[in-house]
Motif scaffolding. Structure first.
Motif, PDB file in Angstrom:
ATOM      1  N   LYS A 164      -6.867   8.643   6.312  1.00  0.00           N
ATOM      2  CA  LYS A 164      -7.210   7.552   5.395  1.00  0.00           C
ATOM      3  C   LYS A 164      -6.012   6.630   5.188  1.00  0.00           C
ATOM      4  O   LYS A 164      -6.148   5.394   5.203  1.00  0.00           O
ATOM      5  CB  LYS A 164      -7.669   8.118   4.058  1.00  0.00           C
ATOM      6  CG  LYS A 164      -7.997   7.056   3.000  1.00  0.00           C
ATOM      7  CD  LYS A 164      -8.442   7.694   1.698  1.00  0.00           C
ATOM      8  CE  LYS A 164      -8.747   6.625   0.630  1.00  0.00           C
ATOM      9  NZ  LYS A 164      -7.545   5.866   0.261  1.00  0.00           N
ATOM     10  N   TYR A 197       0.840  -1.195   0.000  1.00  0.00           N
ATOM     11  CA  TYR A 197       0.000   0.000   0.000  1.00  0.00           C
ATOM     12  C   TYR A 197       0.878   1.249   0.000  1.00  0.00           C
ATOM     13  O   TYR A 197       1.751   1.403   0.870  1.00  0.00           O
ATOM     14  CB  TYR A 197      -0.925   0.018   1.212  1.00  0.00           C
ATOM     15  CG  TYR A 197      -1.787   1.269   1.282  1.00  0.00           C
ATOM     16  CD1 TYR A 197      -2.831   1.469   0.381  1.00  0.00           C
ATOM     17  CD2 TYR A 197      -1.542   2.244   2.243  1.00  0.00           C
ATOM     18  CE1 TYR A 197      -3.611   2.615   0.439  1.00  0.00           C
ATOM     19  CE2 TYR A 197      -2.321   3.388   2.308  1.00  0.00           C
ATOM     20  CZ  TYR A 197      -3.352   3.570   1.405  1.00  0.00           C
ATOM     21  OH  TYR A 197      -4.116   4.718   1.463  1.00  0.00           O
ATOM     22  N   THR A 215      -6.042   2.640   6.347  1.00  0.00           N
ATOM     23  CA  THR A 215      -5.837   1.610   5.322  1.00  0.00           C
ATOM     24  C   THR A 215      -4.479   0.932   5.504  1.00  0.00           C
ATOM     25  O   THR A 215      -4.374  -0.300   5.458  1.00  0.00           O
ATOM     26  CB  THR A 215      -5.921   2.222   3.914  1.00  0.00           C
ATOM     27  OG1 THR A 215      -7.159   2.921   3.775  1.00  0.00           O
ATOM     28  CG2 THR A 215      -5.824   1.146   2.847  1.00  0.00           C
TER      29      THR A 215
END
Length: 298
Positions: free
Chosen positions: A190, A116, A194
């Motif tokens: 965010k 990510y 995540t």
């Protein structure tokens, strides 16, 4: 310098002085006295510790204990936990170093390792002062409060204006609501939410625990914030350990993401050693410790 600060704090406790602002705090008069008493007492204890037969005059013996995450915490009254200005006075003319944005830098690389990319956090790492100042100005809080809220977010603070949550308790419900709606803060939030899920899913696990890079275990039943903190602080502690092994005689005080040394050290050399030991690219910054030029005790 510590004795000068002690005498200054004693004068600040006089009735007439309590009506004035102190160089140590912008607190209202109602809480000023307790704040000054606390700082005076810490300063007095440090002065006494610096005049023992065991450590020698001008030296304060520090003893560290390894916490559950691998971090090293100093026992009792120490320069590690002393208020910043008092610590600066005690260590004037020595050298202070810390890992730049340590937790966010580790988090970004961890998330990337597990697939990510934290675009908002990477932007924050490159422009931290501008972003903190922007958030502070828009929300109506201090730059230090903005920094605190960002760190609280990483370690599990909820995005809710409920007054008992960490962020509303620190800055108030209205400002917390404004903070949560701020574009920069929301983007970082965010990434944190995540990225945290990706990291915790990818990190190796045992049957009931996960083990960080310092060999310390935490239960899988703990909250996501606690488990993430355990992982990041283990990497942080391992990085600091790498610095200590390079400069065992020069380093005289350990902070959680840095240290104080008696002379300038080779920051690039330490960065290379931290990379070798941890696998993470971390930047070290620092310089000579000095009190503010306009500080007057009289």
């Amino acid at each position: 310098l510590l004795k000068e600060i002690y005498q200054h704090l004693e004068r600040m406790l006089l009735p007439d002085a309590l009506a004035q602002k102190s160089v140590f705090t912008n607190a209202d008069v109602e809480v000023l006295a307790e704040d000054i008493k606390y700082r005076r007492d810490i300063t007095g204890q440090l002065i006494r510790l610096a005049q023992t037969d065991l450590a020698g005059r001008g030296c304060i013996m520090h003893r560290y204990a390894e916490a559950k995450t691998g971090r090293l915490y100093a026992h009792g009254v120490s320069l590690q936990t002393a208020p910043r200005l008092i610590r600066k006075a005690a260590l004037h003319d020595q050298y202070d170093y810390d890992i730049e944005n340590c937790h966010f830098a580790i988090f970004s690389q961890l998330a990337d390792r597990y697939g990510y990319q934290t675009d908002s956090i990477n932007h924050y790492l490159k422009h931290k002062n501008t972003i903190r100042e922007g958030i502070a100005a828009r929300v109506g809080i201090s730059k230090d409060q903005a920094k605190m809220c960002l760190l609280a977010l990483m370690f599990g603070a909820r995005l809710s204006d409920w007054e008992e949550n960490a962020i509303p308790a620190a800055i108030g419900q209205d400002k917390a609501n404004a903070l949560f709606n701020d574009a920069d803060f929301a983007g970082i939030a965010k990434d944190v939410l995540t990225g945290r899920n990706v990291i915790l899913k990818g990190w190796p696990k045992r049957r009931t625990t996960l083990v960080n890079d310092m060999g310390k275990a935490v239960r899988l039943k703990e909250t996501p914030g606690v488990r993430l903190s355990h992982i990041i602080q283990g990497i942080e502690a391992k990085a600091l350990k790498a610095a200590i092994t390079l400069y065992p005689d020069e380093i005289v005080l350990l902070m959680h993401d840095g240290f104080v040394s008696t002379r300038a050290v080779d920051a690039r050399l330490i960065e290379r050693r931290m990379l070798e030991e941890t696998g993470y690219r971390l930047e070290l910054s620092g310089g000579v410790i000095a009190l503010p030029a306009d500080l007057e005790f009289s």
